[in-house]
Design an enzyme around this catalytic site. Structure first.
Site, PDB file in Angstrom:
ATOM      1  CD  GLN A 120       8.045  28.808  55.076  1.00  0.00           C
ATOM      2  OE1 GLN A 120       7.082  28.918  55.828  1.00  0.00           O
ATOM      3  NE2 GLN A 120       8.897  29.804  54.881  1.00  0.00           N
ATOM      4  N   GLY A 121       9.357  24.854  52.179  1.00  0.00           N
ATOM      5  CA  GLY A 121       9.955  24.959  50.854  1.00  0.00           C
ATOM      6  C   GLY A 121       9.374  26.121  50.076  1.00  0.00           C
ATOM      7  CE1 TYR A 122       5.390  28.153  51.382  1.00  0.00           C
ATOM      8  CE2 TYR A 122       5.474  30.374  52.263  1.00  0.00           C
ATOM      9  CZ  TYR A 122       4.772  29.208  52.034  1.00  0.00           C
ATOM     10  OH  TYR A 122       3.468  29.108  52.440  1.00  0.00           O
ATOM     11  CB  SER A 123      13.454  31.150  49.792  1.00  0.00           C
ATOM     12  OG  SER A 123      12.811  32.098  50.604  1.00  0.00           O
ATOM     13  CB  SER A 155      14.922  26.856  58.904  1.00  0.00           C
ATOM     14  OG  SER A 155      15.286  28.175  58.592  1.00  0.00           O
ATOM     15  CD  GLU A 237       7.106  33.110  58.213  1.00  0.00           C
ATOM     16  OE1 GLU A 237       8.123  32.434  58.486  1.00  0.00           O
ATOM     17  OE2 GLU A 237       7.050  33.884  57.251  1.00  0.00           O
ATOM     18  CB  SER A 363      14.342  42.356  51.970  1.00  0.00           C
ATOM     19  OG  SER A 363      13.498  42.886  50.961  1.00  0.00           O
ATOM     20  CD  GLU A 365      15.657  46.722  50.847  1.00  0.00           C
ATOM     21  OE1 GLU A 365      16.719  47.329  51.097  1.00  0.00           O
ATOM     22  OE2 GLU A 365      15.397  45.592  51.306  1.00  0.00           O
TER      23      GLU A 365
END
Length: 383
Positions: A120-123, A155, A237, A363, A365
């Site tokens: 997965q290419g997100y962050s 990952s 998810e 997170s 938050e």
């Protein structure tokens, strides 16, 4: 509220147990290192994709409760960790919901057979929990795109055949606008560079991925609709996978309790006993909450509540396991050698890795903001 399973579920549970017992042999014994051949073993028997809202791709179909049964029995058997779960549980349902028939026919059978692995290419650096800050770009190249940018905490990128990438396809666009969900093959030497990230636990499950004009082979959901597709994927998810996770948590808790009893750490410390009981009670509550919300699309806060619950719980378990062991928790295993000076046992790795539980996957938050804004209707945080 009834959390029990029916007769059909019990029969299905017996079938699952028998299959796992017959196939967890040789290279596939319980606790074995995860690898592609185990995915293919699962795919041959049709166990990949039993939760897809579609069939005809080589997958079995199972009811929601049977999906829970499969997940629970798989975790209890300590079968190898899945290296195909991103393709099965994230990419495939997204293609079923947003992809074209051509995309479904091209990718779903290969996922169901365990032949193609995904990441997965997100962050990105500066765009983790704030995913709308994505800066990776993709320029039009005929009928496709060329992707340039950096992703991080990816990952399984070192083993993946494909990556689904959230990239900015509209020049000058900001935030949620101008994003597209692209399918990128990873075998592009000179165009894609994967660099493992070694963590303080000594392992390297995550990677940095650099794209330098990498060729994309499709857009899911149409160009410019990437934010809608990405948010739809993130909602997937949580769910049955949360229950699988809780089986693993229960096994970890059992080991901590066993050590506390064996060493006598719990017998003379009422505060420690209270913490152990609390961990058990909270885990049961998490299970009931997951079962209650499973399959529900009407509660926008359910995924965030689940993430807050398990992230904090697992982090506290890591701390508790170290407290039970006392000073010995700081000492490495007895088979230490100069050739492998940084070897940790399972509990030490779990403690160190759990420090990230309240950060990755959104997170604490961010989860609290989602609950506040989307569920409680509180004013949005100033941007």
């Amino acid at each position: 509220m009834d959390f029990s399973f029916g007769d059909e579920d019990d029969a299905f549970r017996s079938e699952v147990r028998e299959w796992l017992k017959a196939h967890l042999v040789g290279d596939f014994t319980a606790g074995a290192t995860p690898h592609r051949r185990w995915e293919q073993e699962l795919g041959t028997a049709g166990w990949i994709g039993i939760g897809w809202h579609a069939d005809g791709f080589g997958n079995r179909r199972a009811t929601l409760t049977q999906q829970v049964v499969w997940a629970e029995e798989y975790a209890r058997s300590r079968a190898p960790a899945r290296v195909g779960h991103i393709g099965e549980n994230l990419l495939a349902p997204t293609l079923i919901a947003y992809g074209s028939e051509e995309q479904q026919q091209r990718f779903l059978p290969a996922v169901a057979r365990g032949e193609e692995l995904w990441c997965q290419g997100y962050s990105e650096p500066g765009a983790g929990s704030d995913l709308a800050a994505v800066r990776t770009t993709a320029e039009k190249d005929g009928d496709s795109h060329r992707v340039t940018g950096q992703k991080i905490w990816t990952s399984l990128a070192q083993d993946a055949d494909w990556c689904f990438v959230l990239a900015r396809t509209e020049q000058g666009s900001r935030r949620h606008h101008g994003l597209s969900f692209l399918l990128v093959p990873m075998d592009q030497p000179g165009r894609i560079d994967v660099r493992p990230i070694r963590q303080m636990s000594g392992t390297a499950e995550f990677n940095e991925v650099f794209f330098d004009g990498a060729h994309a082979e499709g857009v899911v959901g149409g160009e410019g609709n990437g934010w809608q597709v990405a948010m739809g994927l993130l909602a997937l998810e949580r769910g049955v996978s949360t229950l699988v996770q809780q089986i693993g948590f229960a096994q970890e808790l059992e080991e901590v309790v066993r050590e506390a009893v064996t060493t006598g750490a719990a017998s003379g410390d009422p505060v420690l006993r209270d913490r152990l009981v609390r961990q058990w009670a909270e885990l049961r509550t998490m299970r009931w909450n997951a079962l209650r919300t499973l399959g529900s699309t009407r509660d926008p806060g359910a995924p965030s509540v689940a993430k807050l619950l398990w992230g904090g719980w697992h982090q506290r378990l890591g701390e508790l396991s170290m407290q039970v062991r006392g000073a010995g928790a700081a000492v490495g295993p007895y088979d230490w050698s100069p050739a492998n000076p940084y070897e940790l046992d399972a509990q030490q790795r779990q403690f160190l890795f759990s420090r990230a539980d309240t950060i990755y996957g959104g997170s604490d938050e961010i989860q609290r903001n989602i609950i506040a804004e989307r569920v409680l209707g509180l004013p949005r945080e100033p941007r």
